[in-house]
Design an enzyme around this catalytic site. Structure first.
Site, short mmCIF file in Angstrom:
data_model
loop_
_atom_site.label_atom_id
_atom_site.label_comp_id
_atom_site.label_asym_id
_atom_site.label_seq_id
_atom_site.Cartn_x
_atom_site.Cartn_y
_atom_site.Cartn_z
N LYS A 98 15.62 -13.21 18.77
CA LYS A 98 15.99 -13.14 17.37
C LYS A 98 17.18 -12.11 17.38
O LYS A 98 17.51 -11.40 18.30
CB LYS A 98 14.78 -12.69 16.57
N TYR B 215 12.09 -22.88 10.25
CA TYR B 215 10.59 -22.38 9.69
C TYR B 215 10.20 -22.98 8.51
O TYR B 215 9.75 -22.46 7.52
CB TYR B 215 11.01 -20.69 9.22
N ASN C 1 9.92 -8.76 15.62
CA ASN C 1 9.16 -8.96 17.00
C ASN C 1 10.00 -9.55 18.01
O ASN C 1 9.29 -10.51 18.84
CB ASN C 1 7.98 -9.69 16.46
N HIS D 219 11.23 -15.82 19.43
CA HIS D 219 10.34 -16.79 18.84
C HIS D 219 9.90 -17.48 19.93
O HIS D 219 11.04 -18.02 21.01
CB HIS D 219 11.11 -17.51 17.58
N GLU E 170 11.58 -28.32 17.81
CA GLU E 170 12.44 -27.44 17.72
C GLU E 170 13.53 -27.59 18.79
O GLU E 170 14.79 -27.39 18.47
CB GLU E 170 11.57 -26.01 18.16
N1 UDP Z 1 6.39 -12.99 9.86
C1 UDP Z 1 6.69 -11.89 8.92
N2 UDP Z 1 5.76 -11.56 8.13
C2 UDP Z 1 4.43 -12.15 8.19
C3 UDP Z 1 4.29 -13.19 9.36
C4 UDP Z 1 5.30 -13.53 9.95
O1 UDP Z 1 7.84 -11.52 8.66
O2 UDP Z 1 3.49 -11.94 7.48
C5 UDP Z 1 7.96 -13.34 10.67
C6 UDP Z 1 7.51 -12.84 12.13
O3 UDP Z 1 8.96 -12.53 12.39
C7 UDP Z 1 7.15 -14.48 12.81
C8 UDP Z 1 7.62 -15.37 11.94
O4 UDP Z 1 7.69 -14.91 10.59
O5 UDP Z 1 7.54 -14.10 14.11
C9 UDP Z 1 6.90 -16.65 12.15
O6 UDP Z 1 5.71 -16.47 11.79
P1 UDP Z 1 4.52 -17.01 12.57
O7 UDP Z 1 3.25 -17.04 12.24
O8 UDP Z 1 5.04 -18.62 12.87
O9 UDP Z 1 4.65 -16.39 14.01
P2 UDP Z 1 5.11 -16.59 15.57
O10 UDP Z 1 5.00 -18.15 15.84
O11 UDP Z 1 6.51 -16.31 15.45
O12 UDP Z 1 4.16 -15.60 16.52
MG MG Z 2 5.24 -19.84 14.70
#
Ligand code: UDP
Ligand code: MG
Length: 160
Positions: A10, A50, A123, A126, A137
């Site tokens: 990211k 997303y 974080n 992705h 994707e």
């Molecule tokens: N995210 C966020 N706040 C939240 C949950 C998710 O900003 O409360 C962001 C975070 O960067 C995350 C992304 O949205 O990686 C996608 O969320 P997901 O639950 O799909 O997590 P991932 O698959 O990336 O672990």
């Molecule tokens: Mg996810």
């Protein structure tokens, strides 16, 4: 059992100049880089990637974060690569991600902190969550011509 999965470093990871260190972790376990490019995504593309999160309260912060700079997108290939890459990446919240995982080693923020400020959880990376997402994707981010089929030294050990 050989799978392809989609990974994006990211904008926060790119801006922190840890692209090499992150890719190196995938190379070390023997995953093959099947495709690789840098992309600065716009809001429309972010909504496609997303789609499952567009209506959630954290989406505006997530969209701002994913569009704030270029990402390094890649397709990784290997034995049960989808689950393996999620294991290396670690849980979504850096605060909860164990040491040894990419999110645990390279980030520290919490949901609480991000929600208080109304920003996305930075974080670093992705990775596709499951085979269905990986297929979607990879097709969203890469054309067939951008995905390469070649041998690495690891193939000698992976094949019979
Ligand atoms: N995210 C966020 N706040 C939240 C949950 C998710 O900003 O409360 C962001 C975070 O960067 C995350 C992304 O949205 O990686 C996608 O969320 P997901 O639950 O799909 O997590 P991932 O698959 O990336 O672990
Ligand atoms: Mg996810």
């Amino acid at each position: 059992m050989i799978e392809k999965t989609f990974v994006a470093i990211k904008p926060d990871g790119v801006q922190r100049a840890i692209v090499g260190e992150i890719i190196s972790r995938f190379e070390k376990v023997g995953l093959k880089i099947a495709a690789l490019k840098m992309v600065w995504v716009d809001k429309e593309f972010a909504r496609k990637h997303y789609a499952e999160h567009v209506d959630k309260s954290f989406y505006p912060g997530l969209e701002a974060m994913i569009t704030m700079g270029p990402v390094v997108a890649m397709v990784l290939e290997g034995v049960e690569a989808i689950a393996l890459v999620r294991k290396l990446v670690g849980p979504t919240e850096p605060k909860a991600a164990p040491p040894g995982t990419i999110r645990g080693d390279f980030a520290h923020v919490s949901y609480g902190h991000a929600d208080e400020l109304g920003i996305g959880v930075k974080n670093v990376i992705h990775a596709s969550a499951n085979p269905e997402d990986a297929k979607k994707e990879i097709a969203l981010w890469f054309s067939d011509e951008e995905i390469h089929d070649y041998d690495t030294v690891h193939d000698k050990h992976v094949r019979k």
